[in-house]
Design a protein around this motif. Sequence first.
Motif, mmCIF file in Angstrom:
data_model
loop_
_atom_site.group_PDB
_atom_site.id
_atom_site.type_symbol
_atom_site.label_atom_id
_atom_site.label_comp_id
_atom_site.label_asym_id
_atom_site.label_seq_id
_atom_site.Cartn_x
_atom_site.Cartn_y
_atom_site.Cartn_z
ATOM 1 N N HIS A 21 22.923 -34.000 -58.650
ATOM 2 C CA HIS A 21 22.654 -34.260 -59.950
ATOM 3 C C HIS A 21 22.896 -35.290 -59.900
ATOM 4 O O HIS A 21 23.161 -35.858 -61.054
ATOM 5 C CB HIS A 21 23.199 -32.787 -60.744
ATOM 6 C CG HIS A 21 24.766 -32.246 -59.774
ATOM 7 N ND1 HIS A 21 26.081 -33.571 -59.796
ATOM 8 C CD2 HIS A 21 24.841 -31.624 -59.309
ATOM 9 C CE1 HIS A 21 26.897 -32.928 -59.417
ATOM 10 N NE2 HIS A 21 26.220 -31.827 -58.863
ATOM 11 N N ASP A 22 23.968 -36.447 -59.599
ATOM 12 C CA ASP A 22 23.705 -37.778 -59.103
ATOM 13 C C ASP A 22 24.350 -38.392 -58.482
ATOM 14 O O ASP A 22 24.584 -38.458 -56.911
ATOM 15 C CB ASP A 22 26.343 -37.480 -58.973
ATOM 16 C CG ASP A 22 26.560 -38.760 -59.661
ATOM 17 O OD1 ASP A 22 25.517 -39.205 -60.566
ATOM 18 O OD2 ASP A 22 28.089 -38.666 -60.140
ATOM 19 N N CYS B 9 27.060 -39.856 -53.464
ATOM 20 C CA CYS B 9 27.102 -39.323 -52.042
ATOM 21 C C CYS B 9 27.028 -37.941 -52.466
ATOM 22 O O CYS B 9 27.979 -37.130 -52.873
ATOM 23 C CB CYS B 9 27.274 -39.909 -51.114
ATOM 24 S SG CYS B 9 27.466 -38.134 -49.378
ATOM 25 N N PRO B 10 26.299 -36.548 -52.219
ATOM 26 C CA PRO B 10 26.561 -34.986 -52.307
ATOM 27 C C PRO B 10 27.640 -34.701 -51.465
ATOM 28 O O PRO B 10 27.820 -33.230 -52.090
ATOM 29 C CB PRO B 10 25.457 -34.626 -52.367
ATOM 30 C CG PRO B 10 24.073 -35.897 -51.635
ATOM 31 C CD PRO B 10 24.621 -36.679 -51.805
ATOM 32 N N ALA C 254 30.978 -43.090 -54.357
ATOM 33 C CA ALA C 254 29.811 -44.242 -54.996
ATOM 34 C C ALA C 254 29.365 -45.105 -54.309
ATOM 35 O O ALA C 254 29.638 -45.356 -52.442
ATOM 36 C CB ALA C 254 30.667 -44.618 -56.387
ATOM 37 N N LEU C 255 27.413 -44.641 -54.750
ATOM 38 C CA LEU C 255 26.922 -45.557 -53.926
ATOM 39 C C LEU C 255 26.719 -46.972 -54.695
ATOM 40 O O LEU C 255 26.500 -47.386 -55.596
ATOM 41 C CB LEU C 255 25.958 -45.160 -54.043
ATOM 42 C CG LEU C 255 25.286 -43.596 -53.574
ATOM 43 C CD1 LEU C 255 24.228 -42.847 -53.243
ATOM 44 C CD2 LEU C 255 26.210 -43.480 -51.812
ATOM 45 N N ASP D 18 21.526 -46.622 -46.778
ATOM 46 C CA ASP D 18 22.866 -47.956 -46.521
ATOM 47 C C ASP D 18 24.323 -46.776 -46.006
ATOM 48 O O ASP D 18 24.430 -46.563 -45.252
ATOM 49 C CB ASP D 18 23.678 -49.138 -47.528
ATOM 50 C CG ASP D 18 22.625 -49.782 -47.637
ATOM 51 O OD1 ASP D 18 21.555 -49.910 -46.374
ATOM 52 O OD2 ASP D 18 22.295 -50.857 -48.214
ATOM 53 N N HIS D 19 24.622 -45.710 -47.125
ATOM 54 C CA HIS D 19 25.755 -45.249 -46.522
ATOM 55 C C HIS D 19 25.596 -44.484 -45.706
ATOM 56 O O HIS D 19 26.620 -44.444 -45.144
ATOM 57 C CB HIS D 19 26.209 -44.199 -48.234
ATOM 58 C CG HIS D 19 26.809 -43.268 -48.006
ATOM 59 N ND1 HIS D 19 28.698 -43.793 -48.313
ATOM 60 C CD2 HIS D 19 27.187 -41.920 -48.517
ATOM 61 C CE1 HIS D 19 28.881 -42.831 -48.110
ATOM 62 N NE2 HIS D 19 28.799 -41.877 -48.316
ATOM 63 N N THR D 20 24.424 -43.909 -45.229
ATOM 64 C CA THR D 20 24.322 -42.701 -44.379
ATOM 65 C C THR D 20 24.984 -43.406 -43.028
ATOM 66 O O THR D 20 24.703 -43.121 -42.034
ATOM 67 C CB THR D 20 23.728 -42.138 -44.430
ATOM 68 O OG1 THR D 20 22.175 -42.619 -44.794
ATOM 69 C CG2 THR D 20 22.788 -40.993 -45.598
#
Length: 58
Positions: free
Chosen positions: A8-9, A13-14, A19-20, A29-31
């Motif tokens: 939902h956001d 990152c769920p 925050a991404l 990029d985060h993963t």
Amino acid sequence: MAATDSWHDPERCPFCGEALASPGAGFVDHTAENPDCEAKFETWRDRIGGDVRGGWSG
Ligand SMILES: [Zn+2]
């Protein structure tokens, strides 16, 4: 821990809530920097994709 049932956001990152940099692309990029989140994402995607794949055959 049902946070992954609905994402939902898109700005976070769920899996870890971080925050991404940007929705969507920022998550990729985060993963790349967080193998733990990547592994959870793979599992999540496999589970979602499993429902779709049957309808896409052929
Ligand atoms: Zn994360």
